[in-house]
Scaffold this motif. Structure first.
Motif, mmCIF file in Angstrom:
data_model
loop_
_atom_site.group_PDB
_atom_site.id
_atom_site.type_symbol
_atom_site.label_atom_id
_atom_site.label_comp_id
_atom_site.label_asym_id
_atom_site.label_seq_id
_atom_site.Cartn_x
_atom_site.Cartn_y
_atom_site.Cartn_z
ATOM 1 N N VAL A 1 23.527 30.855 -41.680
ATOM 2 C CA VAL A 1 24.500 31.561 -42.220
ATOM 3 C C VAL A 1 24.278 31.569 -43.675
ATOM 4 N N GLU A 2 24.957 32.383 -44.433
ATOM 5 C CA GLU A 2 24.783 32.585 -45.902
ATOM 6 C C GLU A 2 25.359 31.380 -46.392
ATOM 7 N N SER A 3 25.203 30.767 -47.575
ATOM 8 C CA SER A 3 26.084 29.990 -48.265
ATOM 9 C C SER A 3 27.589 30.400 -48.626
ATOM 10 N N ASN A 4 28.355 29.570 -48.270
ATOM 11 C CA ASN A 4 30.079 30.157 -48.609
ATOM 12 C C ASN A 4 30.593 30.961 -47.355
ATOM 13 N N THR A 5 29.837 31.074 -46.445
ATOM 14 C CA THR A 5 30.415 31.786 -45.143
ATOM 15 C C THR A 5 31.619 31.107 -44.761
ATOM 16 N N PRO A 6 32.540 31.674 -44.141
ATOM 17 C CA PRO A 6 34.033 31.083 -43.791
ATOM 18 C C PRO A 6 33.449 30.152 -42.567
ATOM 19 N N LEU A 7 33.527 29.060 -42.195
ATOM 20 C CA LEU A 7 33.496 28.312 -40.964
ATOM 21 C C LEU A 7 34.742 27.736 -40.456
ATOM 22 N N LEU A 8 34.855 27.855 -39.172
ATOM 23 C CA LEU A 8 35.792 26.786 -38.598
ATOM 24 C C LEU A 8 35.289 25.146 -38.566
ATOM 25 N N LYS A 9 36.191 24.304 -38.968
ATOM 26 C CA LYS A 9 35.899 23.084 -39.055
ATOM 27 C C LYS A 9 36.931 22.426 -37.958
ATOM 28 N N ILE A 10 36.636 21.587 -37.006
ATOM 29 C CA ILE A 10 37.615 20.958 -36.172
ATOM 30 C C ILE A 10 37.381 19.572 -35.944
ATOM 31 N N ASN A 11 37.944 18.750 -36.301
ATOM 32 C CA ASN A 11 38.009 17.099 -35.984
ATOM 33 C C ASN A 11 38.771 17.066 -34.965
ATOM 34 N N ARG A 12 38.113 16.163 -33.988
ATOM 35 C CA ARG A 12 38.582 15.921 -32.564
ATOM 36 C C ARG A 12 38.470 14.328 -32.334
ATOM 37 N N LYS A 13 39.649 14.038 -31.988
ATOM 38 C CA LYS A 13 39.791 12.678 -31.043
ATOM 39 C C LYS A 13 40.097 12.757 -29.697
ATOM 40 N N TYR A 14 39.225 12.585 -28.966
ATOM 41 C CA TYR A 14 39.470 12.528 -27.115
ATOM 42 C C TYR A 14 39.894 11.130 -26.901
ATOM 43 N N HIS A 15 41.135 11.142 -26.003
ATOM 44 C CA HIS A 15 41.574 10.119 -25.187
ATOM 45 C C HIS A 15 40.856 9.914 -23.981
ATOM 46 N N SER A 16 40.898 8.696 -23.269
ATOM 47 C CA SER A 16 40.106 8.901 -22.169
ATOM 48 C C SER A 16 40.938 7.809 -21.125
ATOM 49 N N ASN A 17 40.605 7.598 -20.017
ATOM 50 C CA ASN A 17 41.221 6.921 -18.942
ATOM 51 C C ASN A 17 40.754 5.268 -19.282
ATOM 52 N N ARG A 18 39.980 4.956 -20.164
ATOM 53 C CA ARG A 18 40.112 3.721 -20.724
ATOM 54 C C ARG A 18 41.010 3.724 -21.988
ATOM 55 N N SER A 19 42.075 3.030 -21.965
ATOM 56 C CA SER A 19 42.975 3.054 -22.794
ATOM 57 C C SER A 19 42.451 2.892 -24.238
ATOM 58 N N HIS A 20 41.380 2.162 -24.665
ATOM 59 C CA HIS A 20 41.197 1.699 -25.821
ATOM 60 C C HIS A 20 39.666 2.515 -26.355
ATOM 61 N N LEU A 21 39.412 3.184 -25.385
ATOM 62 C CA LEU A 21 38.074 3.891 -25.641
ATOM 63 C C LEU A 21 38.361 5.667 -26.201
ATOM 64 N N HIS A 22 37.811 5.775 -27.468
ATOM 65 C CA HIS A 22 38.077 7.200 -27.712
ATOM 66 C C HIS A 22 36.849 7.755 -27.970
ATOM 67 N N LEU A 23 36.681 8.985 -28.260
ATOM 68 C CA LEU A 23 35.371 9.768 -28.597
ATOM 69 C C LEU A 23 35.813 10.555 -29.653
ATOM 70 N N TYR A 24 34.739 11.040 -30.710
ATOM 71 C CA TYR A 24 35.225 11.591 -31.782
ATOM 72 C C TYR A 24 34.110 12.661 -32.020
ATOM 73 N N SER A 25 34.536 13.829 -32.306
ATOM 74 C CA SER A 25 33.735 15.041 -32.608
ATOM 75 C C SER A 25 33.908 15.848 -33.813
ATOM 76 N N ILE A 26 32.874 16.125 -34.637
ATOM 77 C CA ILE A 26 33.181 17.097 -35.635
ATOM 78 C C ILE A 26 32.420 18.279 -35.409
ATOM 79 N N LEU A 27 33.253 19.581 -35.518
ATOM 80 C CA LEU A 27 32.464 20.758 -35.079
ATOM 81 C C LEU A 27 32.732 21.705 -36.224
ATOM 82 N N TYR A 28 31.680 22.484 -36.542
ATOM 83 C CA TYR A 28 31.512 23.516 -37.493
ATOM 84 C C TYR A 28 31.063 24.666 -36.553
ATOM 85 N N CYS A 29 31.834 25.954 -36.746
ATOM 86 C CA CYS A 29 31.826 27.044 -35.913
ATOM 87 C C CYS A 29 31.736 28.475 -36.669
#
Lengths: 242, 242
Positions: free
Chosen positions: B196-224
């Motif tokens: 994309v061109e510079s300065n195109t508006p993008l969606l940024k999403i930070n995610r923290k996932y919780h799992s059935n292992r109570s102390h295990l989390h997964l993390y994602s950063i998304l640009y859409c």
DNA sequence: CAGTGGTCTAGACCACTTT
DNA sequence: AAGTGGTCTAGACCACTGG
């Protein structure tokens, strides 16, 4: 009209009482045994009603304590504003009316598909700007089909909660939602209402709300400035038992 | 370890069998009476297990017919790509590896708070670019704490579903999620990966996932890039009975 | 200790779908 | 008519929270 199952009747009664602050947030509902006795129902039936309230987010249950009122509205995992570290203080939120509720035909370029019923009814439209700590963060356009919502235009005040107004005035409850999200560049309308530079990246959200009146939907178009406050939500069961 | 309640055991067994295609999507589970007989349980207990599968979106029930398998994963109301008129054809989606899974310390500016356990373990990181119809639409950075996930780096292939891999390999299930969403302007990294061109508006999403292992989390950063395909989701019960 | 919700049983009758 | 899930009852024992 309503489902006549005993657990549904009890569920609706309790929900109404929670809404009406008979059981305020934080208070404890009557115990399951008390509810059984009062309504002449078996404990399974009472538990089915409470279970529905629980999955919809109205109450939580605690072994040995009771059923505690958690919220006055169904938890829909809506996006809401968050500061970078903590949730935005609700006392710092304010609302400005940009367009008072008025009757009008649906816009030509309305982004949702409408049923024939909705098309024929025309719509009620209003627009608001939400601010956090006097900084505008959201420009919200709402469209409601003009279907059996008497006195809406006269009675709805823009600085109150739209959903709570609908629940109190019409027993209308939002049961679900579809939304689509984009990142867009601010145009002249946005720069004016949100006080941002032209071409600032904004979050655009189109929402279609579903309600307990099966053919009545509400529509919103939101523009959010996320420079200072992100939008956030939580879904699923985050705190499991163990 | 696991909850030893009978309905939980049955719930887990049925979920595993759905995951393993013993009951493929669209098929019908054994009737409640059959499950009662097979497991020597009362019907209430069987129904409690089925009810949990239902609220988590694995099955739907139909009076007179049976319990029909609907999905192989818990419905978490995640945002997913939608075209302007219809959902994006999954056959047109492709995945490009930008960074193969590798061990590394957590980034200095990691946007989520980490527990001491997570900090000490270090992380596994990988990055992908998702395309729809050969057009890149999402740049995704994922961070997983290096905690009891043996063979992850060797076995995970970036073009498969991350969640399905975790379920099959480690019986790890995503139970919930927190996310924050911004609109941001594309920088040089984004222009490269998302074309994309510079300065195109993008969606940024930070995610923290919780799992059935109570102390295990997964993390994602998304640009859409949402210019052609919006992100959308559905929450709540859209189609009620009646 | 008494009271709470969590789990479980063994029945029953109903409305709906399919054969 | 036979089988399905939907609703409901009247019990029972357990683990947990509070005074």
């Amino acid at each position: 009209m309503e489902s006549s199952a005993q657990y549904q009747l009890l569920y609706h009664r309790l929900k109404k009482e929670i809404l009406a602050d008979v059981y305020p947030i934080g208070s404890v509902l009557p115990s399951e045994n008390d509810l059984c006795a009062a309504a002449s129902l078996s404990r399974s039936t009472v538990r089915q009603a409470l279970s529905q309230l629980e999955t919809e987010g109205y109450i939580t249950k605690q072994k040995g304590k009771g059923s505690i009122v958690k919220s006055k509205s169904r938890s829909l995992n809506l996006l809401s504003f968050h500061g970078f570290s903590a949730m935005v203080d609700k006392t710092k939120m304010s609302t400005l009316s940009v367009q008072e509720p008025t009757f009008m035909p649906w816009p030509e370029d309305f982004p949702f598909e409408l049923s024939e019923l909705e098309k024929g009814a025309g719509c009620i439209h209003f627009a608001r700007v939400r601010s956090v700590a006097r900084r505008p963060v959201m420009y919200e356009l709402t469209f409601v089909p003009n279907l059996n919502l008497p006195r809406f235009v006269r009675q709805f005040k823009l600085n109150q909660s739209f959903f709570e107004f609908l629940a109190k005035e019409y027993q209308l409850e939002i049961t679900g939602m579809e939304q689509q999200i984009w990142a867009v560049a601010a145009n002249s309308i946005h720069t004016q209402h949100l006080q941002v530079e032209s071409n600032t990246p904004l979050l655009k959200i189109n929402r279609k709300y579903h309600s307990n009146r099966s053919h009545l939907h509400l529509y919103s178009i939101l523009y959010c400035d996320t420079e200072k406050y992100a939008l956030g939500n939580t879904s699923g069961v985050i705190n499991q038992s163990l």
